[in-house]
Scaffold this motif. Structure first.
Motif, PDB file in Angstrom:
ATOM      1  N   ASP A 259       0.808  -1.207   0.000  1.00 32.02           N
ATOM      2  CA  ASP A 259       0.000   0.000   0.000  1.00 32.02           C
ATOM      3  C   ASP A 259       0.849   1.268   0.000  1.00 32.02           C
ATOM      4  OD1 ASP A 259      -2.397  -1.325  -0.087  1.00 32.02           O
ATOM      5  OD2 ASP A 259      -2.442  -1.630   2.079  1.00 32.02           O
TER       6      ASP A 259
ATOM      7  N   PRO B 180      -8.113   0.889  -9.153  1.00 33.27           N
ATOM      8  CA  PRO B 180      -7.811   1.844 -10.245  1.00 33.27           C
ATOM      9  C   PRO B 180      -8.995   1.883 -11.225  1.00 33.27           C
ATOM     10  CG  PRO B 180      -6.635  -0.220 -10.591  1.00 33.27           C
ATOM     11  CD  PRO B 180      -7.252  -0.311  -9.220  1.00 33.27           C
TER      12      PRO B 180
ATOM     13  N   ARG C  58      -7.366  -1.686  -4.373  1.00 34.90           N
ATOM     14  CA  ARG C  58      -6.852  -0.356  -4.708  1.00 34.90           C
ATOM     15  C   ARG C  58      -7.739   0.326  -5.756  1.00 34.90           C
ATOM     16  NH1 ARG C  58      -1.728   1.043  -2.640  1.00 34.90           N
ATOM     17  NH2 ARG C  58      -2.336   3.122  -3.300  1.00 34.90           N
TER      18      ARG C  58
ATOM     19  N   PRO D 289       1.815   5.113  -4.539  1.00 33.10           N
ATOM     20  CA  PRO D 289       0.724   6.076  -4.712  1.00 33.10           C
ATOM     21  C   PRO D 289      -0.497   5.428  -5.367  1.00 33.10           C
ATOM     22  CG  PRO D 289       2.514   6.493  -6.272  1.00 33.10           C
ATOM     23  CD  PRO D 289       3.001   5.442  -5.330  1.00 33.10           C
ATOM     24  N   GLN D 290      -1.690   5.926  -5.024  1.00 33.55           N
ATOM     25  CA  GLN D 290      -2.933   5.396  -5.605  1.00 33.55           C
ATOM     26  C   GLN D 290      -2.869   5.452  -7.142  1.00 33.55           C
ATOM     27  OE1 GLN D 290      -5.522   3.846  -4.453  1.00 33.55           O
ATOM     28  NE2 GLN D 290      -6.659   3.864  -6.377  1.00 33.55           N
TER      29      GLN D 290
END
Ligand SMILES: C[S@@+](CC[C@H](N)C(=O)[O-])C[C@H]1O[C@@H](n2cnc3c(N)ncnc32)[C@H](O)[C@@H]1O
Length: 371
Positions: free
Chosen positions: A293, A322, A320, A296-297
């Motif tokens: 984690d 995306p 996550r 970065p996102q």
């Protein structure tokens, strides 16, 4: 495509040899669409990306057999004897043009081929990679260090007879195993990476790093990847299983940061080395399935795993979340399994890239959008 080796039963590696290329491509498209029918709707498929049906391979892995006086470069027969395949029509012409010279070098330098039945001799394989700029990387796969001094002293002759050789190494492979190379690579030239220019990007290829074997189709694959992510142009994009950075380099754009993760330290070193000044990209050595984690996102994630697929990484992608995932796969079975494990995503675009003509293997790129 017609092949004398196939017709005479000397080599049967190309299982589709003799089938007209248009029929091969059509059948492959039908098969991958059927294998992925539960995950990829018919309307998502684009027309297949075709290859040249011959002279497309940029890399030769040649088993060295016979004797130093009369070496064979090709494969081994069932009896362990070498079968010479120097005229194989799959190789790019600039690659195949080196084979006779390499055989002559084996003879003049007195490099004894390794004999798998007696486990005697030294030279196991020649691995040769050809770049779009007509340059070459040559690796001698050796049983021991025994030939190193000889190779070093003869290197100037070799470079004189094949001036296009940019990188020459020796790979030490002492074990008697099915894998074709060992862990230790000994550079023989000052240059240790071959520049592979593709769509105007120069990727630096080290001896132990992966590169797609069909340069023209790889160029199409990377272009398609960049195009399918062009509407996600800002934020962070991850290139997982990034190799020397093929997708990553095509995804660089203002406002976007690219993060590559790759297990091979050699590949990551070269991915960094090839970056243009000021590029917003970082590459890390690591296991993509353990990606943490801390990153970065991502706005988008690209995955291009080995045949086994991405496994537990699907859970990580689900968490996550995306917006977009690009999955480039050389195995429709693991692709189907992994797509089924991504229930929050719908396949909106898919395309077959015919990286491996004359065989039933296929590369498929799928774009997934979050539902
Ligand atoms: C099919 S290649 C793709 C490389 C790259 N995307 C390209 O187009 O050249 C798969 C890559 O995944 C790497 N790899 C294998 N297992 C991995 C893992 N668990 N985590 C990260 N990389 C891995 C291999 O070293 C190899 O470079």
């Amino acid at each position: 495509m017609q092949c004398n080796y196939f017709d005479h039963g000397r080599c049967r590696s190309c299982t589709l040899m003799g089938t007209p290329y248009a029929d091969q491509l059509h059948a492959k498209q039908q098969r991958v669409a059927a294998e992925l029918a539960a995950q990829v709707p018919d309307g998502a498929w684009r027309a297949p990306f075709a290859s040249h049906e011959s002279h497309f391979r940029n890399k030769a892995k040649l088993v060295v057999g016979g004797s130093a006086q009369e070496p064979t470069l090709g494969i081994l027969g069932r009896d362990g004897a070498g079968i010479d395949l120097r005229a194989c029509g799959l190789y790019e012409p600039g690659l195949a043009a080196t084979f006779d010279e390499l055989a002559r070098f084996i003879t003049t330098a007195g490099l004894t081929p390794y004999d798998v039945t007696t486990r005697r001799g030294e030279l196991k394989y020649l691995i040769v990679t050809y770049s779009p700029d007509d340059e070459l990387m040559l690796r001698f796969v050796l049983r021991s260090k025994g030939l190193l001094a000889k190779l070093r002293s003869r290197l100037p002759h070799l470079l004189e007879s094949i001036p296009r050789l940019r990188v020459v190494t020796a790979n030490l492979h002492p074990e008697h195993k099915a894998v074709i190379e060992g862990d230790t690579e000994v550079p023989l030239t000052d240059e240790v990476a071959l520049p592979m220019r593709i769509n105007g990007h120069t990727l630096m290829l080290g001896p132990q790093s992966f590169f797609q074997t069909n340069t023209a189709v790889a160029a199409g694959l990377y272009r398609q990847g960049a195009d399918w992510l062009s509407d996600d142009a800002s934020g962070s994009v991850w290139d997982l299983y990034c190799g020397v950075g093929g997708f990553a380099r095509h995804l660089l754009s203002p406002g976007r940061e690219v993060v590559g993760i790759e297990l091979s330290a050699d590949a990551v070193h070269n991915a960094r080395a090839g970056l243009p000044e000021g590029a917003r990209a970082q590459f890390h050595v690591g296991d993509a399935t353990l990606t943490t984690d801390a990153l970065p996102q991502p706005a988008a994630v690209v995955v291009n795993p080995p045949r086994r697929g991405i496994g537990e990484l699907t859970g990580f992608i689900e968490r996550r979340a995306p917006r977009t995932v690009l999955y480039s796969s050389c195995n429709p079975q693991s692709l189907a399994r992994d797509l089924a494990a991504l229930p929050s995503y719908a396949a909106t675009h898919a395309r077959l890239f015919d990286m491996f003509p004359q065989t039933s293997h296929s590369e498929v790129l799928v774009r997934l959008d979050r539902r």
